[in-house]
Design a protein around this motif. Sequence first.
Motif, PDB file in Angstrom:
ATOM      1  N   ALA A   1      17.213 -43.517 -44.979  1.00  0.00           N
ATOM      2  CA  ALA A   1      18.443 -43.595 -44.184  1.00  0.00           C
ATOM      3  C   ALA A   1      19.633 -43.985 -45.050  1.00  0.00           C
ATOM      4  N   SER A   2      20.794 -43.525 -44.636  1.00  0.00           N
ATOM      5  CA  SER A   2      22.031 -44.010 -45.243  1.00  0.00           C
ATOM      6  C   SER A   2      22.398 -45.355 -44.624  1.00  0.00           C
ATOM      7  N   GLY A   3      23.403 -46.008 -45.178  1.00  0.00           N
ATOM      8  CA  GLY A   3      23.817 -47.284 -44.625  1.00  0.00           C
ATOM      9  C   GLY A   3      24.234 -47.207 -43.168  1.00  0.00           C
ATOM     10  N   PRO A   4      25.131 -46.280 -42.794  1.00  0.00           N
ATOM     11  CA  PRO A   4      25.511 -46.159 -41.377  1.00  0.00           C
ATOM     12  C   PRO A   4      24.340 -45.794 -40.469  1.00  0.00           C
ATOM     13  N   GLU A   5      23.431 -44.943 -40.935  1.00  0.00           N
ATOM     14  CA  GLU A   5      22.262 -44.592 -40.115  1.00  0.00           C
ATOM     15  C   GLU A   5      21.382 -45.811 -39.884  1.00  0.00           C
ATOM     16  N   ARG A   6      21.175 -46.596 -40.930  1.00  0.00           N
ATOM     17  CA  ARG A   6      20.348 -47.798 -40.779  1.00  0.00           C
ATOM     18  C   ARG A   6      20.971 -48.754 -39.754  1.00  0.00           C
ATOM     19  N   LYS A   7      22.265 -48.968 -39.849  1.00  0.00           N
ATOM     20  CA  LYS A   7      22.936 -49.867 -38.905  1.00  0.00           C
ATOM     21  C   LYS A   7      22.843 -49.337 -37.476  1.00  0.00           C
ATOM     22  N   GLU A   8      22.965 -48.032 -37.314  1.00  0.00           N
ATOM     23  CA  GLU A   8      22.895 -47.446 -35.980  1.00  0.00           C
ATOM     24  C   GLU A   8      21.507 -47.601 -35.376  1.00  0.00           C
ATOM     25  N   ILE A   9      20.456 -47.387 -36.175  1.00  0.00           N
ATOM     26  CA  ILE A   9      19.088 -47.520 -35.665  1.00  0.00           C
ATOM     27  C   ILE A   9      18.782 -48.974 -35.334  1.00  0.00           C
ATOM     28  N   LEU A  10      19.178 -49.889 -36.193  1.00  0.00           N
ATOM     29  CA  LEU A  10      18.946 -51.311 -35.922  1.00  0.00           C
ATOM     30  C   LEU A  10      19.695 -51.758 -34.676  1.00  0.00           C
ATOM     31  N   LYS A  11      20.822 -51.139 -34.400  1.00  0.00           N
ATOM     32  CA  LYS A  11      21.589 -51.483 -33.202  1.00  0.00           C
ATOM     33  C   LYS A  11      20.956 -50.880 -31.951  1.00  0.00           C
ATOM     34  N   GLN A  12      20.597 -49.596 -32.019  1.00  0.00           N
ATOM     35  CA  GLN A  12      20.038 -48.915 -30.852  1.00  0.00           C
ATOM     36  C   GLN A  12      18.686 -49.483 -30.442  1.00  0.00           C
ATOM     37  N   HIS A  13      17.846 -49.823 -31.419  1.00  0.00           N
ATOM     38  CA  HIS A  13      16.461 -50.208 -31.138  1.00  0.00           C
ATOM     39  C   HIS A  13      16.201 -51.685 -31.433  1.00  0.00           C
ATOM     40  N   ARG A  14      17.235 -52.517 -31.356  1.00  0.00           N
ATOM     41  CA  ARG A  14      17.066 -53.931 -31.699  1.00  0.00           C
ATOM     42  C   ARG A  14      15.999 -54.595 -30.830  1.00  0.00           C
ATOM     43  N   GLY A  15      16.007 -54.327 -29.522  1.00  0.00           N
ATOM     44  CA  GLY A  15      15.032 -54.950 -28.628  1.00  0.00           C
ATOM     45  C   GLY A  15      13.600 -54.566 -28.966  1.00  0.00           C
ATOM     46  N   ALA A  16      13.357 -53.272 -29.174  1.00  0.00           N
ATOM     47  CA  ALA A  16      12.002 -52.810 -29.487  1.00  0.00           C
ATOM     48  C   ALA A  16      11.545 -53.334 -30.844  1.00  0.00           C
ATOM     49  N   LEU A  17      12.439 -53.336 -31.827  1.00  0.00           N
ATOM     50  CA  LEU A  17      12.082 -53.828 -33.156  1.00  0.00           C
ATOM     51  C   LEU A  17      11.771 -55.319 -33.128  1.00  0.00           C
ATOM     52  N   LEU A  18      12.545 -56.085 -32.368  1.00  0.00           N
ATOM     53  CA  LEU A  18      12.278 -57.516 -32.260  1.00  0.00           C
ATOM     54  C   LEU A  18      10.959 -57.761 -31.549  1.00  0.00           C
ATOM     55  N   LEU A  19      10.654 -56.973 -30.523  1.00  0.00           N
ATOM     56  CA  LEU A  19       9.362 -57.099 -29.840  1.00  0.00           C
ATOM     57  C   LEU A  19       8.219 -56.801 -30.790  1.00  0.00           C
ATOM     58  N   MET A  20       8.359 -55.778 -31.613  1.00  0.00           N
ATOM     59  CA  MET A  20       7.335 -55.472 -32.612  1.00  0.00           C
ATOM     60  C   MET A  20       7.155 -56.643 -33.570  1.00  0.00           C
ATOM     61  N   GLY A  21       8.254 -57.247 -33.985  1.00  0.00           N
ATOM     62  CA  GLY A  21       8.159 -58.386 -34.888  1.00  0.00           C
ATOM     63  C   GLY A  21       7.471 -59.570 -34.244  1.00  0.00           C
ATOM     64  N   VAL A  22       7.782 -59.849 -32.970  1.00  0.00           N
ATOM     65  CA  VAL A  22       7.160 -60.982 -32.283  1.00  0.00           C
ATOM     66  C   VAL A  22       5.658 -60.752 -32.112  1.00  0.00           C
ATOM     67  N   ILE A  23       5.276 -59.526 -31.744  1.00  0.00           N
ATOM     68  CA  ILE A  23       3.840 -59.222 -31.635  1.00  0.00           C
ATOM     69  C   ILE A  23       3.162 -59.417 -32.982  1.00  0.00           C
ATOM     70  N   SER A  24       3.805 -58.958 -34.050  1.00  0.00           N
ATOM     71  CA  SER A  24       3.246 -59.153 -35.387  1.00  0.00           C
ATOM     72  C   SER A  24       3.179 -60.634 -35.730  1.00  0.00           C
ATOM     73  N   GLY A  25       4.184 -61.404 -35.290  1.00  0.00           N
ATOM     74  CA  GLY A  25       4.169 -62.839 -35.539  1.00  0.00           C
ATOM     75  C   GLY A  25       3.003 -63.531 -34.871  1.00  0.00           C
ATOM     76  N   TYR A  26       2.697 -63.129 -33.638  1.00  0.00           N
ATOM     77  CA  TYR A  26       1.554 -63.733 -32.955  1.00  0.00           C
ATOM     78  C   TYR A  26       0.236 -63.297 -33.588  1.00  0.00           C
ATOM     79  N   LEU A  27       0.155 -62.054 -34.029  1.00  0.00           N
ATOM     80  CA  LEU A  27      -1.051 -61.621 -34.741  1.00  0.00           C
ATOM     81  C   LEU A  27      -1.216 -62.402 -36.037  1.00  0.00           C
ATOM     82  N   GLY A  28      -0.096 -62.657 -36.732  1.00  0.00           N
ATOM     83  CA  GLY A  28      -0.161 -63.419 -37.969  1.00  0.00           C
ATOM     84  C   GLY A  28      -0.468 -64.877 -37.764  1.00  0.00           C
ATOM     85  N   ALA A  29      -0.223 -65.402 -36.556  1.00  0.00           N
ATOM     86  CA  ALA A  29      -0.515 -66.809 -36.280  1.00  0.00           C
ATOM     87  C   ALA A  29      -1.991 -67.047 -35.992  1.00  0.00           C
TER      88      ALA A  29
END
Length: 293
Positions: free
Chosen positions: A184-212
């Motif tokens: 991705a380019s810089g603007p594309e990366r920012k757009e994806i992180l903005k559009q999918h922030r909720g889903a990406l954070l949920l993925m991170g939290v699930i990974s955090g619980y698996l890692g715990a």
Amino acid sequence: MSLLFDSFWRAVAYCMHPRVIGLSFLPLVLMVALSFGLGYFFWDSAVQGVSDWLQAYALVQSFLGWLDGMGLASLRAVFAPLVVLVLATPVIVLLCLLLVAFAMTPAMVDLVGQRRFAQLEKKKGGSFLLALGWSLGATVVALVALLLSMPLWLIPPLVLILPPLIWGWLTYRVFAFDALALHASGPERKEILKQHRGALLLMGVISGYLGAAPSLLWASGAMLVALAPLLVPVAIWIYTLVFAFSSLWFAHFCLSALNQLRLQASSSAPSGPAAPTLDAPTVSEGLPPPTSL
């Protein structure tokens, strides 16, 4: 939501890929060697220091006396080693995450890109130095959050909530950036992180619980604390597998989102200039004017 589940199952399948399995040994070997080296030189002094520190608190001594009265005197001997393991666990988790991010993620993102998104242009919007700065910045924020939240860990429900949430946020910040750094380019990366922030954070939290999950080993009994030299490598191996899976999950999700973003951009882009139309001959073109009746 379909993208979330599709990426999840694809990441599970890719964990069985020989290349991924081979890559997982590097962080494992490095972390096991580091943990045994630090344990050999600093374990006894760390346990003694924590024991001396605990003896200075009357509340802790009252708690240990209560354990003795309940017939759990054996826990007194392992209480200081348990505290050392609990304090060392966040450092182990952090190092495993960063090692997977820098030693495995680029190769796994390239693997996913070659097998599923070979047509995606690599715009290389995230350099190594930018990725390093991004990861270190997120790590500092996560460490500060861990230190500030430690007093709340004494409340039983919060100790099962706060650390996985913090690790989940860090996982989301590091792996989402790394998954998009090559393609991705810089603007594309920012757009994806903005559009999918909720889903990406949920993925991170699930990974955090698996890692715990490996951290629960130390709460399972005094015998497991005594077997720490054998269980620490097992815990590190589980951490490595969890973060490798998380990296693949973010790679599948983010590259799919990037592919969709570019398809939408190409479909909504205006078409090229229209071809000129052939008008009827005029007087200026040298043809005789029409005769009048």
